[in-house]
Design a protein around this motif. Structure first.
Motif, PDB file in Angstrom:
ATOM      1  N   THR A  73      -0.957  13.905   1.351  1.00  0.00           N
ATOM      2  CA  THR A  73      -1.452  12.937   0.362  1.00  0.00           C
ATOM      3  C   THR A  73      -2.599  12.128   0.953  1.00  0.00           C
ATOM      4  O   THR A  73      -3.761  12.301   0.557  1.00  0.00           O
ATOM      5  CB  THR A  73      -0.322  11.993  -0.093  1.00  0.00           C
ATOM      6  N   ARG A  96      -0.395  -6.202   6.336  1.00  0.00           N
ATOM      7  CA  ARG A  96       0.265  -5.919   5.061  1.00  0.00           C
ATOM      8  C   ARG A  96       1.248  -7.027   4.727  1.00  0.00           C
ATOM      9  O   ARG A  96       1.971  -7.509   5.600  1.00  0.00           O
ATOM     10  CB  ARG A  96       1.004  -4.586   5.212  1.00  0.00           C
ATOM     11  N   ASN A 100       6.193  -5.932   0.934  1.00  0.00           N
ATOM     12  CA  ASN A 100       5.849  -4.613   0.405  1.00  0.00           C
ATOM     13  C   ASN A 100       6.527  -3.548   1.268  1.00  0.00           C
ATOM     14  O   ASN A 100       6.110  -3.300   2.395  1.00  0.00           O
ATOM     15  CB  ASN A 100       4.323  -4.448   0.416  1.00  0.00           C
ATOM     16  N   PRO A 101       7.604  -2.923   0.743  1.00  0.00           N
ATOM     17  CA  PRO A 101       8.413  -2.029   1.592  1.00  0.00           C
ATOM     18  C   PRO A 101       7.674  -0.733   1.947  1.00  0.00           C
ATOM     19  O   PRO A 101       6.725  -0.343   1.281  1.00  0.00           O
ATOM     20  CB  PRO A 101       9.625  -1.725   0.711  1.00  0.00           C
ATOM     21  N   THR A 152       8.192  10.574  -3.621  1.00  0.00           N
ATOM     22  CA  THR A 152       9.064   9.629  -2.909  1.00  0.00           C
ATOM     23  C   THR A 152      10.211   9.247  -3.831  1.00  0.00           C
ATOM     24  O   THR A 152       9.978   8.900  -4.995  1.00  0.00           O
ATOM     25  CB  THR A 152       8.269   8.368  -2.501  1.00  0.00           C
ATOM     26  N   LEU A 154      13.845   6.885  -4.422  1.00  0.00           N
ATOM     27  CA  LEU A 154      14.552   5.689  -3.936  1.00  0.00           C
ATOM     28  C   LEU A 154      16.025   6.011  -3.773  1.00  0.00           C
ATOM     29  O   LEU A 154      16.631   6.624  -4.654  1.00  0.00           O
ATOM     30  CB  LEU A 154      14.417   4.523  -4.924  1.00  0.00           C
ATOM     31  N   GLY A 175      12.727   3.874   0.088  1.00  0.00           N
ATOM     32  CA  GLY A 175      11.957   5.018  -0.401  1.00  0.00           C
ATOM     33  C   GLY A 175      11.863   6.059   0.697  1.00  0.00           C
ATOM     34  O   GLY A 175      11.661   5.714   1.866  1.00  0.00           O
ATOM     35  N   ARG A 177      10.503  10.286   1.663  1.00  0.00           N
ATOM     36  CA  ARG A 177       9.917  11.552   1.241  1.00  0.00           C
ATOM     37  C   ARG A 177       9.773  12.511   2.403  1.00  0.00           C
ATOM     38  O   ARG A 177       9.693  12.100   3.562  1.00  0.00           O
ATOM     39  CB  ARG A 177       8.587  11.336   0.534  1.00  0.00           C
ATOM     40  N   SER A 199       0.235   3.963   3.840  1.00  0.00           N
ATOM     41  CA  SER A 199      -1.092   4.537   3.997  1.00  0.00           C
ATOM     42  C   SER A 199      -1.827   3.777   5.105  1.00  0.00           C
ATOM     43  O   SER A 199      -1.634   2.571   5.271  1.00  0.00           O
ATOM     44  CB  SER A 199      -1.842   4.454   2.675  1.00  0.00           C
ATOM     45  N   LEU A 250       7.742   4.733 -10.636  1.00  0.00           N
ATOM     46  CA  LEU A 250       7.255   3.425 -10.187  1.00  0.00           C
ATOM     47  C   LEU A 250       5.799   3.467  -9.749  1.00  0.00           C
ATOM     48  O   LEU A 250       5.126   2.448  -9.710  1.00  0.00           O
ATOM     49  CB  LEU A 250       8.105   2.894  -9.038  1.00  0.00           C
ATOM     50  N   PRO A 287       7.097  -2.954  -5.335  1.00  0.00           N
ATOM     51  CA  PRO A 287       6.397  -4.194  -4.979  1.00  0.00           C
ATOM     52  C   PRO A 287       4.916  -3.979  -4.682  1.00  0.00           C
ATOM     53  O   PRO A 287       4.085  -4.817  -5.015  1.00  0.00           O
ATOM     54  CB  PRO A 287       7.156  -4.671  -3.740  1.00  0.00           C
TER      55      PRO A 287
END
Ligand code: TXA
Ligand code: MG
Length: 455
Positions: A73, A96, A100-101, A152, A154, A175, A177, A199, A250, A287
């Motif tokens: 990605t 960050r 923000n998880p 991803t 949850l 989350g 993946r 990211s 989401l 979030p």
């Protein structure tokens, strides 16, 4: 405090190239089994690519500085998801927000089960004891169809949780993946750790799809970037929540909404993110979706329809530099510039893998169209004459009509035009119901853009 330390002690950031085809052999224990089954790697002993990869593995295992690595990605900024100091290193490097998880990345289902099963003792006291340690059945069709890949899911956080609390903040879910990039899989497998990775951009900037993008944002903040070339998808994973009824998307991403709707139990999946435009009041359920994101330094304007000079001329252009990103309906060559002389400057490869070019033009005699204050506000360049002050520099990137190609090159294009120092980037909107990644592309563009305009 740690953040301050990282900022002040500027590190030299090393880029290590790794060609995943040269690290050794991926071995599957049973024939026809994919990465969902059991697999391992026989590393080549004298491969420099394997040596480079092992340097990154060692850093993940021992250091509290995150390692940037490619996934299919976007590039991720990875750290041991079970070690608090390592996870803190991600937040510090990216700056960050702590609420923000992060997404946890795994290399096999076995590894995920181990993570969920790490709870010692009896679960008789727990009302949902029967689901402890198991992946809820609603995810089965998604996992078998889209993993490894850009999706991803949850899951309920096991109690007690082996994950560092900062991975999920105050949430009771996490989350996870399994990426399809073999380089990412190899890194996670060799580290033997679940890897938390957002990211690898600086917070609010477009996600990085090359090692050079990561270096641009995080140079001096991290030690190591693994360079595995450009990412094949170019947009982040789709985030889905199957723990609620009905299940929800989401964040739109690499797996399209239409594809998810085809899966049993997901036919009535709802959109749990703001699709923009309408007056939505509820907070987004991921979030991260509430933050300004994907924004280059230049102002971004999302254009519905064909761009015109009239439109361009409505915006003050201090540096008289305009960036254009075209997609479905026009290319810069199609635009009409009546009474203007257009000089082709040069073309340069913007995203080499896709043969996407940055084309430069100069347009003369734009002055009558520029708002008067825009001209007066801008000092003449090196005292040059008014004649020169009428020049408008245009940097244009055409992403073509293929949704997959647009998705792959979009963040790169925004970053290229930003490096070029343009005042404003006009991006052509695409039809959201175009399927595939169309909704995900428009979601990212709306977040990057300060406004949408009709031509
Ligand atoms: O493709 C991707 O997903 C990339 C690569 C590196 O894997 N990662 C990525 O991570 O985009 P990040 O941190 O930039 O975005 C994660 C998104 C955020 O919007 C975050 O709020 C959401 O996932 N998220 C993570 N855990 C969540 C949870 N437990 N509940 C709701 N949303 C969650
Ligand atoms: Mg991100």
């Amino acid at each position: 405090m740690e953040e301050e330390e990282q900022k002040s002690s500027s590190r030299s950031t090393q880029i290590l190239a790794v060609d995943v085809n040269k690290i050794g052999d991926f071995v599957f224990r049973e024939p026809d089994v994919t990465f969902l089954g059991d697999w391992f790697i026989n590393l080549s002993e004298d491969s420099q690519d394997a040596i480079n990869l092992c340097q990154a593995v060692k850093q993940l295992q021992t250091s509290s500085l995150p390692v940037a690595f490619p996934t299919e990605t976007v590039y991720g900024l990875g750290a041991d998801a079970t070690r608090s100091a390592a996870v803190a290193g991600i937040y510090a490097a990216k700056q960050r927000p702590a609420d923000n998880p992060l997404i946890v990345h795994i290399s096999s289902l076995r590894q995920l089960h181990q993570l969920l099963d790490s709870t010692p003792g009896s679960r008789d006291d727990c009302p949902d004891a029967d689901t402890q340690g198991r992946i809820p059945a609603i995810y089965d069709p998604l996992i078998s169809r889209f993993w490894p890949g850009p999706l991803t899911i949850l899951l309920p956080l096991p109690d007690p949780s082996p994950l560092a609390p900062a991975v999920t903040g105050s949430l009771s879910t996490f989350g996870v993946r399994m990426p399809s990039s073999r380089l990412a899989l190899a890194l996670i497998y060799l580290a033997g750790l679940p890897i938390a990775a957002p990211s690898a951009n600086a917070s609010t900037k477009p996600s990085p799809t090359t090692a050079a993008h990561v270096l641009h944002d995080l140079s001096g903040r991290i030690d190591l970037i693994i360079d595995g070339g450009s990412c094949s998808v170019g947009l982040e994973s789709t985030v889905v929540d199957g723990l609620t009824r009905p299940p929800a998307i989401l964040r739109p991403g690499g797996v399209s909404i239409e594809m998810i709707r085809q899966c049993t139990g997901w036919e009535h999946v709802v959109i749990g993110y703001s699709s923009g435009g309408s007056a939505e009041t509820s907070a987004p359920r991921a979030p991260g979706m509430k933050y300004k994101h994907y924004s280059p330094n230049a102002r971004v304007l999302l254009v519905h329809g064909r761009l015109s000079l009239d439109l361009v001329s409505r915006y003050p252009l201090a540096r008289r530099k305009v960036g254009l990103i075209s997609t479905m309906t026009w290319r810069v060559e199609d635009l009409e510039f009546p009474q203007y002389s257009v000089t082709r400057d040069h073309d340069a490869l913007a995203t080499p893998r896709l043969d996407v070019y940055l084309r430069k033009f100069a347009i003369k005699k734009l002055a009558p169209y520029l708002p008067h204050h825009a001209i007066e506000d801008s000092p003449p360049v090196n005292g040059e004459s008014d004649q020169h002050a009428e020049l408008l520099q245009v940097s244009s990137i055409d992403l073509g009509r293929e949704i997959a190609n647009i998705a792959q090159a979009l963040f790169s294009a925004l970053r290229e035009l930003d490096l070029d120092g343009v005042d404003v980037i006009f991006v052509e909107a695409i039809n959201e119901s175009g399927g595939d990644a169309a909704a995900a592309i428009m979601n990212r563009l709306r977040k990057a853009a300060e406004s949408e305009i009709e031509s």
